[in-house]
Design a protein around this motif. Structure first.
Motif, short mmCIF file in Angstrom:
data_model
loop_
_atom_site.label_atom_id
_atom_site.label_comp_id
_atom_site.label_asym_id
_atom_site.label_seq_id
_atom_site.Cartn_x
_atom_site.Cartn_y
_atom_site.Cartn_z
N GLU A 179 17.13 -9.95 -36.12
CA GLU A 179 18.28 -9.95 -35.23
C GLU A 179 17.97 -9.24 -33.92
O GLU A 179 18.40 -9.67 -32.85
N GLN A 180 17.23 -8.14 -34.00
CA GLN A 180 16.86 -7.43 -32.78
C GLN A 180 15.98 -8.29 -31.88
O GLN A 180 16.11 -8.27 -30.66
N ARG A 181 15.10 -9.08 -32.48
CA ARG A 181 14.27 -10.00 -31.70
C ARG A 181 15.14 -11.06 -31.03
O ARG A 181 14.92 -11.40 -29.86
N ILE A 182 16.14 -11.56 -31.74
CA ILE A 182 17.04 -12.57 -31.18
C ILE A 182 17.83 -11.98 -30.02
O ILE A 182 18.01 -12.62 -28.98
N HIS A 183 18.31 -10.74 -30.20
CA HIS A 183 19.02 -10.07 -29.10
C HIS A 183 18.12 -9.89 -27.89
O HIS A 183 18.55 -10.06 -26.74
N LEU A 184 16.86 -9.53 -28.13
CA LEU A 184 15.92 -9.32 -27.04
C LEU A 184 15.68 -10.62 -26.27
O LEU A 184 15.62 -10.61 -25.03
N GLY A 208 21.72 -17.41 -24.33
CA GLY A 208 20.34 -17.18 -24.75
C GLY A 208 20.24 -16.73 -26.19
O GLY A 208 19.37 -17.20 -26.94
N ARG A 209 21.14 -15.86 -26.61
CA ARG A 209 21.10 -15.40 -27.99
C ARG A 209 21.47 -16.52 -28.95
O ARG A 209 20.90 -16.64 -30.04
N GLY A 210 22.45 -17.35 -28.57
CA GLY A 210 22.81 -18.48 -29.41
C GLY A 210 21.66 -19.45 -29.59
O GLY A 210 21.40 -19.95 -30.69
N TRP A 211 20.94 -19.71 -28.48
CA TRP A 211 19.77 -20.60 -28.55
C TRP A 211 18.69 -20.00 -29.45
O TRP A 211 18.10 -20.70 -30.28
N ALA A 212 18.41 -18.71 -29.28
CA ALA A 212 17.38 -18.06 -30.09
C ALA A 212 17.79 -18.02 -31.56
O ALA A 212 16.94 -18.21 -32.45
N SER A 213 19.08 -17.80 -31.83
CA SER A 213 19.54 -17.75 -33.21
C SER A 213 19.35 -19.10 -33.90
O SER A 213 18.90 -19.16 -35.05
N ARG A 214 19.69 -20.19 -33.21
CA ARG A 214 19.50 -21.52 -33.79
C ARG A 214 18.01 -21.82 -33.97
O ARG A 214 17.61 -22.47 -34.93
N ARG A 215 17.19 -21.33 -33.05
CA ARG A 215 15.74 -21.55 -33.15
C ARG A 215 15.17 -20.88 -34.39
O ARG A 215 14.23 -21.39 -35.01
N TYR A 216 15.71 -19.73 -34.77
CA TYR A 216 15.23 -19.02 -35.94
C TYR A 216 16.03 -19.37 -37.21
O TYR A 216 15.92 -18.68 -38.22
N GLY A 217 16.84 -20.42 -37.12
CA GLY A 217 17.53 -20.90 -38.31
C GLY A 217 18.91 -20.33 -38.52
O GLY A 217 19.51 -20.54 -39.58
N GLY A 218 19.45 -19.60 -37.52
CA GLY A 218 20.79 -19.05 -37.65
C GLY A 218 21.84 -20.05 -37.18
O GLY A 218 21.54 -21.18 -36.80
#
Length: 205
Positions: free
Chosen positions: A71-76, A123-133
């Protein structure tokens, strides 16, 4: 999962009251600035909206600190996207203003922080979907999240409609802008929730 839900619920309890305080200050106290004679009082009133913003930042920091490493990586990543996009647009606007092509005053600085928040959410939404969230950013209560955002957007639209003849242009524009952003956000979360439901139903069958 229970700990994650508690973390996000605490975040919502801290985030939304601060946002509500910011909106109330901007619409009911900040317009009184031209009537204030004391320079000290005017300075305090001008900086008053910063107080709820600091509470929002505190809520975001507590959310990131309580998250796991993924999650911290996604926030970053979300923060990196927001910083890159907003700083690029700011630099572009600065060059255009310095060349006299567009006219910008200091009031445009007010929009930098909201722009950072919006782009961070994207950006966080995009990263979350990229990591399967699921891509949820400020809300993680499933179906309740998009209904909450749409309800707030509807309330802002009602306030804007009822007060359209009494509000100043910047107040009306800010209300409409915030309402439109929340409505678009709520619709996006609704679509994502609907897609997850369909995917779950399809896998179950």
């Amino acid at each position: 999962m229970s700990q994650v839900r508690q973390l996000h619920r605490r975040y919502q309890r801290e985030f939304w009251p601060a946002i509500a305080a910011y909106v109330l200050i901007m619409f009911f106290l900040w317009p009184l600035l031209p009537q204030v004679q004391s320079r000290l009082l005017a300075t305090v009133l001008a900086l008053l909206p910063v107080v709820p913003v600091l509470f929002v930042v505190r809520a975001m920091v507590r959310l990131v600190q309580g998250s796991d490493e993924l999650e911290q990586r996604i926030h970053l990543i979300g923060l990196a996207v927001a910083t890159t996009v907003v700083s690029t647009f700011s630099l572009t606007g600065g060059f255009l203003a310095a060349a006299g092509i567009v006219k910008l005053d200091g009031a445009v600085l007010i929009w930098i922080w909201p722009a950072l928040v919006v782009m961070y959410a994207v950006g966080r939404g995009w990263a979350s979907r990229r990591y399967g969230g699921g891509g949820a950013v400020l809300c993680s209560d499933g179906a309740a999240s998009h209904w909450r955002l749409l309800l707030i957007a509807g309330l802002l639209a009602a306030v804007a409609w009822l007060g359209r003849h009494r509000m100043r242009d910047y107040q009306l524009g800010m209300l409409c802008g915030i309402g439109a952003a929340l409505a678009a956000w709520g619709l996006l979360l609704a679509i994502l929730h609907w897609r997850r439901q369909r995917r779950g139903d399809h896998e179950a069958s």
